[in-house]
Scaffold this motif. Sequence first.
Motif, PDB file in Angstrom:
ATOM      1  N   LEU A   1       0.861  -1.189   0.000  1.00 49.03           N
ATOM      2  CA  LEU A   1       0.000   0.000   0.000  1.00 49.03           C
ATOM      3  C   LEU A   1       0.891   1.230   0.000  1.00 49.03           C
ATOM      4  CD1 LEU A   1      -2.793  -0.854   2.573  1.00 49.03           C
ATOM      5  CD2 LEU A   1      -3.121  -0.114   0.208  1.00 49.03           C
ATOM      6  N   LYS A   2       0.617   2.144  -0.885  1.00 47.45           N
ATOM      7  CA  LYS A   2       1.441   3.367  -0.918  1.00 47.45           C
ATOM      8  C   LYS A   2       0.960   4.323   0.174  1.00 47.45           C
ATOM      9  CE  LYS A   2       3.056   5.944  -4.269  1.00 47.45           C
ATOM     10  NZ  LYS A   2       3.095   6.684  -5.551  1.00 47.45           N
ATOM     11  N   ALA A   3       1.897   4.907   0.891  1.00 45.26           N
ATOM     12  CA  ALA A   3       1.517   5.890   1.909  1.00 45.26           C
ATOM     13  C   ALA A   3       0.925   7.102   1.202  1.00 45.26           C
ATOM     14  CB  ALA A   3       2.736   6.285   2.713  1.00 45.26           C
ATOM     15  N   PRO A   4      -0.262   7.537   1.610  1.00 48.05           N
ATOM     16  CA  PRO A   4      -0.889   8.676   0.924  1.00 48.05           C
ATOM     17  C   PRO A   4      -0.044   9.940   1.046  1.00 48.05           C
ATOM     18  CG  PRO A   4      -2.392   7.661   2.519  1.00 48.05           C
ATOM     19  CD  PRO A   4      -1.058   7.040   2.724  1.00 48.05           C
ATOM     20  N   GLU A   5      -0.084  10.745   0.020  1.00 47.93           N
ATOM     21  CA  GLU A   5       0.708  11.983   0.041  1.00 47.93           C
ATOM     22  C   GLU A   5      -0.111  13.180   0.534  1.00 47.93           C
ATOM     23  OE1 GLU A   5       2.758  12.784  -3.562  1.00 47.93           O
ATOM     24  OE2 GLU A   5       3.925  10.926  -3.445  1.00 47.93           O
ATOM     25  N   GLY A   9      -6.598  18.369   2.400  1.00 51.36           N
ATOM     26  CA  GLY A   9      -5.991  18.983   1.225  1.00 51.36           C
ATOM     27  C   GLY A   9      -4.510  19.268   1.441  1.00 51.36           C
ATOM     28  N   LYS A  10      -4.027  18.998   2.652  1.00 48.74           N
ATOM     29  CA  LYS A  10      -2.606  19.260   2.949  1.00 48.74           C
ATOM     30  C   LYS A  10      -1.782  17.988   2.799  1.00 48.74           C
ATOM     31  CE  LYS A  10      -3.315  23.272   5.827  1.00 48.74           C
ATOM     32  NZ  LYS A  10      -4.410  23.209   6.822  1.00 48.74           N
ATOM     33  N   LYS A  11      -0.480  18.180   2.575  1.00 48.67           N
ATOM     34  CA  LYS A  11       0.433  17.039   2.483  1.00 48.67           C
ATOM     35  C   LYS A  11       0.493  16.309   3.824  1.00 48.67           C
ATOM     36  CE  LYS A  11       4.498  16.968   0.453  1.00 48.67           C
ATOM     37  NZ  LYS A  11       5.835  17.381  -0.080  1.00 48.67           N
ATOM     38  N   ILE A  12       0.513  14.993   3.769  1.00 51.34           N
ATOM     39  CA  ILE A  12       0.700  14.215   5.006  1.00 51.34           C
ATOM     40  C   ILE A  12       2.170  14.315   5.410  1.00 51.34           C
ATOM     41  CG2 ILE A  12       0.616  11.917   6.051  1.00 51.34           C
ATOM     42  CD1 ILE A  12      -2.141  12.897   5.417  1.00 51.34           C
ATOM     43  N   VAL A  13       2.407  14.605   6.679  1.00 53.24           N
ATOM     44  CA  VAL A  13       3.782  14.716   7.172  1.00 53.24           C
ATOM     45  C   VAL A  13       4.145  13.446   7.935  1.00 53.24           C
ATOM     46  CG1 VAL A  13       5.379  16.069   8.566  1.00 53.24           C
ATOM     47  CG2 VAL A  13       3.537  17.217   7.338  1.00 53.24           C
ATOM     48  N   TYR A  14       5.298  12.906   7.606  1.00 46.95           N
ATOM     49  CA  TYR A  14       5.785  11.694   8.266  1.00 46.95           C
ATOM     50  C   TYR A  14       6.936  12.027   9.212  1.00 46.95           C
ATOM     51  CZ  TYR A  14       2.815   9.346   4.911  1.00 46.95           C
ATOM     52  OH  TYR A  14       1.720   8.930   4.209  1.00 46.95           O
ATOM     53  N   LEU A  68      -7.865  14.295  11.666  1.00 43.03           N
ATOM     54  CA  LEU A  68      -8.565  13.443  10.706  1.00 43.03           C
ATOM     55  C   LEU A  68      -7.614  12.883   9.649  1.00 43.03           C
ATOM     56  CD1 LEU A  68     -11.910  15.385  10.400  1.00 43.03           C
ATOM     57  CD2 LEU A  68     -11.531  13.154  11.462  1.00 43.03           C
ATOM     58  N   ASP A  69      -6.674  13.707   9.193  1.00 36.02           N
ATOM     59  CA  ASP A  69      -5.688  13.188   8.242  1.00 36.02           C
ATOM     60  C   ASP A  69      -4.901  12.046   8.879  1.00 36.02           C
ATOM     61  OD1 ASP A  69      -6.423  14.876   6.263  1.00 36.02           O
ATOM     62  OD2 ASP A  69      -4.720  16.245   6.437  1.00 36.02           O
ATOM     63  N   PHE A  70      -4.520  12.247  10.147  1.00 36.85           N
ATOM     64  CA  PHE A  70      -3.744  11.223  10.847  1.00 36.85           C
ATOM     65  C   PHE A  70      -4.555   9.937  10.999  1.00 36.85           C
ATOM     66  CE2 PHE A  70      -2.448   9.074  14.790  1.00 36.85           C
ATOM     67  CZ  PHE A  70      -1.099   8.877  14.537  1.00 36.85           C
ATOM     68  N   GLN A  71      -5.821  10.093  11.391  1.00 36.54           N
ATOM     69  CA  GLN A  71      -6.673   8.907  11.578  1.00 36.54           C
ATOM     70  C   GLN A  71      -6.865   8.168  10.262  1.00 36.54           C
ATOM     71  OE1 GLN A  71     -10.031  10.903  13.437  1.00 36.54           O
ATOM     72  NE2 GLN A  71      -9.527   9.999  15.428  1.00 36.54           N
ATOM     73  N   MET A  72      -6.999   8.928   9.168  1.00 39.34           N
ATOM     74  CA  MET A  72      -7.216   8.286   7.881  1.00 39.34           C
ATOM     75  C   MET A  72      -5.954   7.557   7.423  1.00 39.34           C
ATOM     76  SD  MET A  72      -8.099   9.884   4.197  1.00 39.34           S
ATOM     77  CE  MET A  72      -6.350  10.192   3.977  1.00 39.34           C
ATOM     78  N   VAL A  73      -4.817   8.230   7.567  1.00 36.40           N
ATOM     79  CA  VAL A  73      -3.588   7.660   7.022  1.00 36.40           C
ATOM     80  C   VAL A  73      -3.108   6.464   7.845  1.00 36.40           C
ATOM     81  CG1 VAL A  73      -1.829   9.049   8.187  1.00 36.40           C
ATOM     82  CG2 VAL A  73      -1.497   8.408   5.822  1.00 36.40           C
ATOM     83  N   THR A  74      -3.535   6.392   9.110  1.00 34.49           N
ATOM     84  CA  THR A  74      -3.152   5.237   9.915  1.00 34.49           C
ATOM     85  C   THR A  74      -4.231   4.152   9.879  1.00 34.49           C
ATOM     86  OG1 THR A  74      -4.023   6.408  11.851  1.00 34.49           O
ATOM     87  CG2 THR A  74      -1.646   6.508  11.515  1.00 34.49           C
ATOM     88  N   GLY A  75      -5.245   4.359   9.045  1.00 35.65           N
ATOM     89  CA  GLY A  75      -6.262   3.327   8.852  1.00 35.65           C
ATOM     90  C   GLY A  75      -7.294   3.247   9.968  1.00 35.65           C
ATOM     91  N   LYS A  76      -7.310   4.254  10.864  1.00 31.42           N
ATOM     92  CA  LYS A  76      -8.284   4.211  11.967  1.00 31.42           C
ATOM     93  C   LYS A  76      -9.683   4.503  11.468  1.00 31.42           C
ATOM     94  CE  LYS A  76      -5.039   4.145  15.309  1.00 31.42           C
ATOM     95  NZ  LYS A  76      -3.945   5.097  15.030  1.00 31.42           N
ATOM     96  N   PRO A  79       3.420   8.186  10.191  1.00 25.32           N
ATOM     97  CA  PRO A  79       2.732   9.486  10.132  1.00 25.32           C
ATOM     98  C   PRO A  79       2.919  10.234  11.452  1.00 25.32           C
ATOM     99  CG  PRO A  79       1.290   7.710   9.399  1.00 25.32           C
ATOM    100  CD  PRO A  79       2.501   7.055   9.988  1.00 25.32           C
ATOM    101  N   CYS A  80       3.157  11.515  11.372  1.00 17.54           N
ATOM    102  CA  CYS A  80       3.437  12.321  12.567  1.00 17.54           C
ATOM    103  C   CYS A  80       2.125  12.768  13.217  1.00 17.54           C
ATOM    104  CB  CYS A  80       4.293  13.523  12.166  1.00 17.54           C
ATOM    105  SG  CYS A  80       4.547  14.710  13.486  1.00 17.54           S
ATOM    106  N   ARG A  81       1.945  12.382  14.488  1.00 16.66           N
ATOM    107  CA  ARG A  81       0.681  12.682  15.178  1.00 16.66           C
ATOM    108  C   ARG A  81       0.490  14.174  15.389  1.00 16.66           C
ATOM    109  NH1 ARG A  81      -3.253  14.125  16.867  1.00 16.66           N
ATOM    110  NH2 ARG A  81      -4.772  13.194  18.273  1.00 16.66           N
ATOM    111  N   THR A  82       1.601  14.891  15.655  1.00 15.28           N
ATOM    112  CA  THR A  82       1.503  16.316  16.001  1.00 15.28           C
ATOM    113  C   THR A  82       1.771  17.231  14.805  1.00 15.28           C
ATOM    114  OG1 THR A  82       3.757  16.050  16.825  1.00 15.28           O
ATOM    115  CG2 THR A  82       2.014  16.177  18.477  1.00 15.28           C
ATOM    116  N   CYS A  83       1.910  16.651  13.608  1.00 15.77           N
ATOM    117  CA  CYS A  83       2.205  17.475  12.424  1.00 15.77           C
ATOM    118  C   CYS A  83       1.062  17.451  11.418  1.00 15.77           C
ATOM    119  CB  CYS A  83       3.464  16.983  11.719  1.00 15.77           C
ATOM    120  SG  CYS A  83       4.893  16.782  12.783  1.00 15.77           S
ATOM    121  N   ASN A  84       0.050  16.623  11.653  1.00 16.55           N
ATOM    122  CA  ASN A  84      -1.085  16.508  10.734  1.00 16.55           C
ATOM    123  C   ASN A  84      -2.367  16.866  11.473  1.00 16.55           C
ATOM    124  OD1 ASN A  84       0.198  15.155   8.294  1.00 16.55           O
ATOM    125  ND2 ASN A  84       0.821  13.766   9.936  1.00 16.55           N
TER     126      ASN A  84
END
Lengths: 172, 172
Positions: A8-12, A17-22, A36-44, A28-33
């Motif tokens: 699975l490619k990590a979403p960009e 609408g903002k870039k996901i920060v790792y 909701l972006d964090f929850q989505m990118v971590t599959g929650k 994925p960085c919890r305090t940089c996103n």
Amino acid sequence: MSSQNAPLKAPEVGISGKKIVYDKDGKPCRTCNSLLDFQMVTGKISPGAAVKAQQKLHQDPQSSTDFPPDVEQIGRSSWTLLHSIAATYPEVPDSQKQQDLKQFLKLFGNFYPCWFCADDFKSYMTKNEPKVSTQEDFGRWLCDAHNEVNVKLGKPKFDCNFWRRRWKDENE
Amino acid sequence: MSSQNAPLKAPEVGISGKKIVYDKDGKPCRTCNSLLDFQMVTGKISPGAAVKAQQKLHQDPQSSTDFPPDVEQIGRSSWTLLHSIAATYPEVPDSQKQQDLKQFLKLFGNFYPCWFCADDFKSYMTKNEPKVSTQEDFGRWLCDAHNEVNVKLGKPKFDCNFWRRRWKDENE
């Protein structure tokens, strides 16, 4: 090679609408996103649920206050604290106070919870040394620093002639 | 002596039910009182209007966000920042990082915009030296410090066993 076996490619980009920060370890960085972006990118939550939650958040900004704060909440909180520090900094501080404020800002940059925001802040301070010789100087320097972030985020710039009215005394 | 000529007594308690805090020069402190208490005590709004505005604020907490932040907003913002710093502080920091954090907390106490809150925080740090040797130690120390304020304000104490879930990762 079947597409089912492809990693699975990590979403960009997140639903904000903002870039996901790792983080530097690739997570994925919890305090940089945004939360909701964090929850989505971590599959929650699924992208669909994230979009719905984003709409709800617009209607009721208090709805996520019991979660660990996200990049936006940390940002807002920190500007509130820093501008309030400017508002109560002495009009004409002695040299010890000036040194202390410089040291505080340096440490603030080192401990700021979102690493890429901290990098930006530290690089801003390298190019624009904090002005701490009067309250007015510091209030304006901080307002300019905040505006630099506003521009990066596509937000309107604040007219720094009004920094006191916004952060110190609404009647000034 | 007619009562009309008697000087107006500075109110001791605001509509929030809390004591009005004055600066050392005798003027009401902008960053130590709630916005409505400050507006009432400085004569900007009548006590009746203040009560109405207080009710509105309960229904819509966002309604005063463009005013300079009051003691509650500064407090919330600062806890958000500090707990987020704890959440991103290294699990096992080196001695330089530990020294830096102690220095940051000391300066934070010196620059905190509400003077009586700052005095309380500094006195707490004198009695309870900040624990900075691990992330867990610092997270708990900060949670205890926050609870001391919660008790003073008549708010419920937070169970510090859950500090990570509240401030770092909602799944812990």
